[in-house]
Design a protein around this motif. Structure first.
Motif, PDB file in Angstrom:
ATOM      1  N   ALA A 293       0.832  -1.200   0.000  1.00  0.00           N
ATOM      2  CA  ALA A 293       0.000   0.000   0.000  1.00  0.00           C
ATOM      3  C   ALA A 293       0.867   1.250   0.000  1.00  0.00           C
ATOM      4  O   ALA A 293       2.013   1.239   0.458  1.00  0.00           O
ATOM      5  N   VAL A 294       0.298   2.310  -0.536  1.00  0.00           N
ATOM      6  CA  VAL A 294       0.872   3.646  -0.421  1.00  0.00           C
ATOM      7  C   VAL A 294      -0.058   4.432   0.494  1.00  0.00           C
ATOM      8  O   VAL A 294      -1.254   4.559   0.211  1.00  0.00           O
ATOM      9  N   ILE A 295       0.486   4.928   1.593  1.00  0.00           N
ATOM     10  CA  ILE A 295      -0.296   5.636   2.604  1.00  0.00           C
ATOM     11  C   ILE A 295       0.107   7.102   2.610  1.00  0.00           C
ATOM     12  O   ILE A 295       1.300   7.424   2.652  1.00  0.00           O
ATOM     13  N   VAL A 296      -0.882   7.988   2.590  1.00  0.00           N
ATOM     14  CA  VAL A 296      -0.641   9.432   2.623  1.00  0.00           C
ATOM     15  C   VAL A 296      -1.314   9.996   3.864  1.00  0.00           C
ATOM     16  O   VAL A 296      -2.482   9.701   4.139  1.00  0.00           O
ATOM     17  N   SER A 297      -0.580  10.815   4.610  1.00  0.00           N
ATOM     18  CA  SER A 297      -1.138  11.404   5.824  1.00  0.00           C
ATOM     19  C   SER A 297      -0.430  12.707   6.139  1.00  0.00           C
ATOM     20  O   SER A 297       0.690  12.945   5.684  1.00  0.00           O
ATOM     21  N   THR A 298      -1.083  13.545   6.938  1.00  0.00           N
ATOM     22  CA  THR A 298      -0.446  14.772   7.419  1.00  0.00           C
ATOM     23  C   THR A 298       0.187  14.560   8.787  1.00  0.00           C
ATOM     24  O   THR A 298       0.782  15.479   9.335  1.00  0.00           O
ATOM     25  N   GLU A 299       0.038  13.359   9.336  1.00  0.00           N
ATOM     26  CA  GLU A 299       0.559  13.066  10.663  1.00  0.00           C
ATOM     27  C   GLU A 299       1.568  11.933  10.614  1.00  0.00           C
ATOM     28  O   GLU A 299       1.496  11.066   9.733  1.00  0.00           O
ATOM     29  N   PRO A 300       2.516  11.880  11.547  1.00  0.00           N
ATOM     30  CA  PRO A 300       3.440  10.741  11.612  1.00  0.00           C
ATOM     31  C   PRO A 300       2.690   9.476  12.012  1.00  0.00           C
ATOM     32  O   PRO A 300       1.840   9.507  12.901  1.00  0.00           O
ATOM     33  N   LEU A 301       3.008   8.372  11.343  1.00  0.00           N
ATOM     34  CA  LEU A 301       2.262   7.140  11.582  1.00  0.00           C
ATOM     35  C   LEU A 301       3.170   5.950  11.901  1.00  0.00           C
ATOM     36  O   LEU A 301       2.694   4.813  11.928  1.00  0.00           O
ATOM     37  N   GLU A 302       4.450   6.186  12.146  1.00  0.00           N
ATOM     38  CA  GLU A 302       5.384   5.083  12.309  1.00  0.00           C
ATOM     39  C   GLU A 302       4.951   4.106  13.411  1.00  0.00           C
ATOM     40  O   GLU A 302       5.034   2.881  13.238  1.00  0.00           O
ATOM     41  N   ARG A 303       4.513   4.603  14.544  1.00  0.00           N
ATOM     42  CA  ARG A 303       4.087   3.713  15.615  1.00  0.00           C
ATOM     43  C   ARG A 303       2.864   2.906  15.221  1.00  0.00           C
ATOM     44  O   ARG A 303       2.749   1.712  15.551  1.00  0.00           O
ATOM     45  N   GLU A 304       1.952   3.564  14.527  1.00  0.00           N
ATOM     46  CA  GLU A 304       0.752   2.868  14.093  1.00  0.00           C
ATOM     47  C   GLU A 304       1.074   1.784  13.072  1.00  0.00           C
ATOM     48  O   GLU A 304       0.460   0.715  13.072  1.00  0.00           O
ATOM     49  N   PHE A 305       2.043   2.032  12.192  1.00  0.00           N
ATOM     50  CA  PHE A 305       2.446   1.011  11.225  1.00  0.00           C
ATOM     51  C   PHE A 305       2.931  -0.244  11.940  1.00  0.00           C
ATOM     52  O   PHE A 305       2.553  -1.366  11.601  1.00  0.00           O
ATOM     53  N   ALA A 306       3.794  -0.033  12.921  1.00  0.00           N
ATOM     54  CA  ALA A 306       4.341  -1.171  13.657  1.00  0.00           C
ATOM     55  C   ALA A 306       3.227  -1.955  14.341  1.00  0.00           C
ATOM     56  O   ALA A 306       3.206  -3.194  14.309  1.00  0.00           O
ATOM     57  N   GLY A 307       2.285  -1.249  14.932  1.00  0.00           N
ATOM     58  CA  GLY A 307       1.182  -1.910  15.623  1.00  0.00           C
ATOM     59  C   GLY A 307       0.222  -2.603  14.688  1.00  0.00           C
ATOM     60  O   GLY A 307      -0.487  -3.528  15.084  1.00  0.00           O
ATOM     61  N   ALA A 308       0.187  -2.148  13.420  1.00  0.00           N
ATOM     62  CA  ALA A 308      -0.727  -2.729  12.435  1.00  0.00           C
ATOM     63  C   ALA A 308      -0.078  -3.842  11.630  1.00  0.00           C
ATOM     64  O   ALA A 308      -0.711  -4.403  10.729  1.00  0.00           O
ATOM     65  N   GLY A 309       1.175  -4.150  11.934  1.00  0.00           N
ATOM     66  CA  GLY A 309       1.848  -5.224  11.203  1.00  0.00           C
ATOM     67  C   GLY A 309       2.285  -4.831   9.811  1.00  0.00           C
ATOM     68  O   GLY A 309       2.299  -5.666   8.895  1.00  0.00           O
ATOM     69  N   LEU A 310       2.658  -3.569   9.623  1.00  0.00           N
ATOM     70  CA  LEU A 310       3.092  -3.075   8.320  1.00  0.00           C
ATOM     71  C   LEU A 310       4.552  -2.618   8.395  1.00  0.00           C
ATOM     72  O   LEU A 310       4.948  -1.921   9.330  1.00  0.00           O
ATOM     73  N   ASP A 311       5.334  -3.015   7.411  1.00  0.00           N
ATOM     74  CA  ASP A 311       6.727  -2.592   7.303  1.00  0.00           C
ATOM     75  C   ASP A 311       6.839  -1.449   6.300  1.00  0.00           C
ATOM     76  O   ASP A 311       6.262  -1.518   5.201  1.00  0.00           O
ATOM     77  N   VAL A 312       7.580  -0.407   6.636  1.00  0.00           N
ATOM     78  CA  VAL A 312       7.805   0.725   5.737  1.00  0.00           C
ATOM     79  C   VAL A 312       8.991   0.404   4.826  1.00  0.00           C
ATOM     80  O   VAL A 312      10.070   0.071   5.310  1.00  0.00           O
ATOM     81  N   THR A 313       8.783   0.502   3.504  1.00  0.00           N
ATOM     82  CA  THR A 313       9.851   0.226   2.542  1.00  0.00           C
ATOM     83  C   THR A 313      10.356   1.479   1.835  1.00  0.00           C
ATOM     84  O   THR A 313      11.427   1.460   1.233  1.00  0.00           O
ATOM     85  N   ASP A 314       9.602   2.576   1.895  1.00  0.00           N
ATOM     86  CA  ASP A 314      10.051   3.835   1.317  1.00  0.00           C
ATOM     87  C   ASP A 314       9.244   4.970   1.926  1.00  0.00           C
ATOM     88  O   ASP A 314       8.141   4.743   2.445  1.00  0.00           O
ATOM     89  N   TYR A 315       9.810   6.180   1.859  1.00  0.00           N
ATOM     90  CA  TYR A 315       9.162   7.326   2.511  1.00  0.00           C
ATOM     91  C   TYR A 315       9.589   8.614   1.827  1.00  0.00           C
ATOM     92  O   TYR A 315      10.728   8.751   1.359  1.00  0.00           O
ATOM     93  N   CYS A 316       8.665   9.576   1.746  1.00  0.00           N
ATOM     94  CA  CYS A 316       9.000  10.913   1.265  1.00  0.00           C
ATOM     95  C   CYS A 316       7.951  11.896   1.758  1.00  0.00           C
ATOM     96  O   CYS A 316       6.937  11.507   2.357  1.00  0.00           O
ATOM     97  N   THR A 317       8.180  13.164   1.514  1.00  0.00           N
ATOM     98  CA  THR A 317       7.187  14.201   1.776  1.00  0.00           C
ATOM     99  C   THR A 317       6.910  14.952   0.481  1.00  0.00           C
ATOM    100  O   THR A 317       7.753  14.999  -0.420  1.00  0.00           O
TER     101      THR A 317
END
Length: 334
Positions: A293-317
């Motif tokens: 998935a590609v997730i777009v948000s105005t807020e930091p979500l790193e903790r939520e990703f970890a809790g949801a079982g999702l690994d981040v593979t790339d990031y930008c603003t």
């Protein structure tokens, strides 16, 4: 050999290839606004497996339609490369267009030349090609590129910015994704789009849907807000798409089915009021229906990703004025 055949595959006029062959190298000049530079590089990493970084073009064996990316200016189908312009001129003399018209265009994404130097290089190459020189509406446009170590000549296939036509539509959010950003997000989510099923579970007014559909991608949209669904359907209908099956009212947390990828532009007003646990539930639902998935948000979500079982593979603003979006590429933990 008709004119259309030449326009579609002039590379076969190169005597080094047989009639059924194609160029093995393609060059893609890129251009992006500073506010979208990071997104441009993220899209390159997804589409090509590499990024141009400081260069103004990217070289790849992959043959993509030049209008696939909103940041690609053209695709250069490389015919010849030589250490010097004189040697490239000799190779250009092997091209016989059989009476068709052409022009040579110097590409500014390579080594810088003076205006006079650019025109002289075009004239030297053009003088060696057997065909009819025509500056307006030629059958074939050749691109001439001066790289750091050599010179390149190829067929220039200019991108048609189809996404620009999507800017004017009946319904828009002031904070909605621009058409260029929406198109880039689709490319990042499904770089190999053929045969993929995609969902936008927070589709809003349908910007992502329209860009994906214009590229022939199998996508559907859902949104919990009936006003957004009506707006998205109106926009899809405006561009000639059958909106009845493409967009439906639906809660992300209640969606069923399996998709190859999801593109989720989280609702800003709603998300800013959600508790971390509620955001985590939404992200868990994304991981349940799609492995990528590609997730777009105005807020930091790193903790939520970890809790949801999702690994981040790339990031930008990416910025829209003072409005900053964060973009993550995530995959479901195995």
């Amino acid at each position: 050999m008709g004119r259309q055949a030449v326009r579609e595959d002039v590379a076969r006029l190169n005597p080094r290839y047989d009639l059924n062959s194609s160029p093995t190298t393609y060059i893609y000049p890129f251009a992006s606004h500073e506010s979208e530079r990071e997104l441009c590089l993220m899209e390159q990493r997804a589409l090509f497996g590499q990024a141009s970084e400081g260069a103004a073009y990217l070289e790849s064996p992959l043959r993509l339609p030049p209008n696939r990316s909103p940041f690609v200016q053209l695709r250069l189908d490389v015919l010849f490369a030589a250490p010097t312009l004189a040697e490239l001129s000799e190779l250009a003399s092997l091209l016989d267009l059989e009476g068709l018209s052409f022009k040579v265009r110097y590409l500014k994404c390579g080594r810088r030349q003076t205006y006079e130097g650019e025109r002289e290089a075009e004239r030297r190459i053009g003088a060696r090609i057997r065909g009819i020189a025509e500056m307006r509406g030629p059958d074939v446009t050749f691109g001439l590129l001066a790289r750091e170590e050599d010179w390149v000549l190829g067929i220039s296939r200019v991108a048609e910015p189809v996404w620009l036509a999507h800017k004017e539509k009946p319904n828009n959010y002031s904070t909605g994704l621009t058409t260029a950003v929406a198109r880039a997000l689709v490319n990042i989510a499904v770089p190999a789009a053929e045969g993929k099923r995609v969902i936008d579970p927070c589709c809003g007014m349908g910007n992502v849907l329209i860009e994906a559909l214009s590229m022939g991608i199998d996508i559907v949209g859902r949104d919990i807000n009936p006003v957004a669904v009506r707006g998205a359907r109106s926009n899809l209908r405006h561009f000639g798409y059958d909106e009845t099956e493409l967009v439906e009212i639906g809660d992300l947390n209640e969606l069923e089915g399996a998709y190859d990828a999801a593109i989720v532009d989280l609702p800003y007003n709603l998300c800013s009021m959600l508790l971390a646990e509620e955001r985590r539930r939404m992200l868990s639902s994304v991981g349940r229906i799609a492995p990528r998935a590609v997730i777009v948000s105005t807020e930091p979500l790193e903790r939520e990703f970890a809790g949801a079982g999702l690994d981040v593979t790339d990031y930008c603003t990416v910025a829209k004025g003072h409005f900053i979006r964060q973009v993550w590429v995530v995959r479901r933990e195995i």
